[in-house]
Write an enzyme that holds these catalytic residues in place. Structure first.
Site, PDB file in Angstrom:
ATOM      1  N   LEU A  94       0.832  -1.052   0.101  1.00 29.25           N
ATOM      2  CA  LEU A  94      -0.096   0.086  -0.112  1.00 29.25           C
ATOM      3  C   LEU A  94       0.805   1.160   0.021  1.00 29.25           C
ATOM      4  CD1 LEU A  94      -2.758  -1.075   2.592  1.00 29.25           C
ATOM      5  CD2 LEU A  94      -2.812  -1.085   0.154  1.00 29.25           C
ATOM      6  N   SER A  95       0.312   2.526  -0.158  1.00 30.75           N
ATOM      7  CA  SER A  95       1.119   3.568  -0.428  1.00 30.75           C
ATOM      8  C   SER A  95       1.594   3.694   1.060  1.00 30.75           C
ATOM      9  CB  SER A  95       0.450   4.752  -0.546  1.00 30.75           C
ATOM     10  OG  SER A  95      -0.939   4.992  -0.116  1.00 30.75           O
ATOM     11  N   GLU A  96       0.871   3.376   2.144  1.00 34.43           N
ATOM     12  CA  GLU A  96       1.627   3.565   3.428  1.00 34.43           C
ATOM     13  C   GLU A  96       0.924   2.401   4.663  1.00 34.43           C
ATOM     14  OE1 GLU A  96       2.046   7.765   2.289  1.00 34.43           O
ATOM     15  OE2 GLU A  96       0.154   6.641   2.526  1.00 34.43           O
ATOM     16  N   THR A  97       1.956   1.871   5.357  1.00 31.05           N
ATOM     17  CA  THR A  97       1.429   1.012   6.505  1.00 31.05           C
ATOM     18  C   THR A  97       1.765   1.850   7.715  1.00 31.05           C
ATOM     19  OG1 THR A  97       1.923  -0.835   4.967  1.00 31.05           O
ATOM     20  CG2 THR A  97       2.039  -1.119   7.301  1.00 31.05           C
ATOM     21  N   HIS A 109      -3.129  10.862   4.966  1.00 32.02           N
ATOM     22  CA  HIS A 109      -4.064   9.694   5.308  1.00 32.02           C
ATOM     23  C   HIS A 109      -3.960   8.696   6.067  1.00 32.02           C
ATOM     24  CE1 HIS A 109      -2.490   6.507   2.607  1.00 32.02           C
ATOM     25  NE2 HIS A 109      -3.552   5.805   3.235  1.00 32.02           N
TER      26      HIS A 109
END
Length: 284
Positions: free
Chosen positions: A46-49, A78
């Site tokens: 994902l774009s961020e974890t 986000h």
């Protein structure tokens, strides 16, 4: 032996099922080291974890570490909203009844419940810009090459870096933003946000936004809180109204909506919906 952690995947800035930007949230992650966090972030892709930890200051409710497939970020929007939602949903009790205080790489970030048009959303206070101001001719030419547009097509550009490294380019209108077909190999480490306005009545949003971050393993981020925070600090109350809605993710088949508001005290708040889509445990 792997340890089991509570886990949530939260859709942020969504307008319906699977329309926003997902963030993976690992709870009670104090036992994990950098290598484990990085490996899980690469695995989720994902774009961020994010990883929730005990705060190191009594002024914060929790500490947050934010990872992309390519490395760690000091701040991202986000993930801030999605993790605050996950922490509250898991039974987290903030020190203040009116706000949650997050500790992360840029310091303390305040999250509050924002109510507008009868809808309640989480919103974070935009952190101070680490770099702002005009973009020089060399960087402007670099941005134009990366976006595959001419320098003349860029109406204005500014640094809006609140941690990740954003530079923003304003194009003629929303249609021009949606038409961008970037040359990701020409970015050279730049993280480029693009914004263009909708004509009155053309959309429920004031602007269309896109975010390109190939250097961290994400070609285009679906919906981006940190970029929209920087854009709000740049444009709200000037080119754009003090309160407006940004559309993002259209080019990726999403329908993200980011609510930006400039308060009378000069603070910019960035809010949106946060909904848990996946809940369970993960063994790390």
């Amino acid at each position: 032996m792997p340890h089991t952690h509570e886990f949530r995947q939260v859709d942020v800035f969504a307008t319906g099922p699977l329309t926003g930007n997902p963030v993976a949230v690992v709870h009670d992650a104090d036992d994990l080291d950098d290598a484990q966090m990085a490996a899980f972030a690469r695995w989720t892709n994902l774009s961020e974890t994010t990883f929730l930890l005990r705060p190191t200051t009594p002024d914060a409710d929790y500490r947050l570490r934010i990872w992309t497939p390519g490395g760690e970020l000091p701040f991202a929007g986000h993930p801030t909203l999605g993790t605050a939602h996950a922490w509250l949903e898991a039974g987290g009790t903030p020190r203040s009844a009116e706000r949650v205080v997050q500790e992360c790489g840029v310091g303390l970030v305040t999250v509050r419940r924002d109510t507008e048009d009868g809808t309640s959303r989480l919103a974070f206070a935009a952190p101070p810009l680490r770099r702002s101001g005009a973009v020089g001719p060399e960087d402007l030419a670099h941005i134009a090459r990366g976006l595959r547009v001419s320098v003349a097509d860029i109406e204005d550009a500014a640094w809006v870096d609140n941690g990740p490294g954003w530079v923003a380019a304003r194009l003629r209108d929303a249609a021009a933003v949606l038409a961008v077909e970037p040359d990701l190999g020409a970015f050279g480490g730049l993280k480029i946000g693009v914004v263009g306005t909708y004509a009155p009545g053309e959309s429920d949003a004031a602007v269309e936004v896109r975010a390109f971050v190939p250097d961290i393993g994400v070609a285009e981020d679906p919906v981006t809180g940190s970029l929209n925070a920087g854009l709000g600090q740049w444009l709200a109350g000037g080119l754009l109204p003090a309160s407006y809605v940004a559309s993002q993710g259209t080019a990726l088949g999403r329908r993200g909506r980011v609510h930006v508001r400039l308060d009378a005290d000069g603070a910019v708040w960035v809010g949106g919906a946060a909904v848990t889509t996946v809940a369970g445990t993960v063994a790390l």
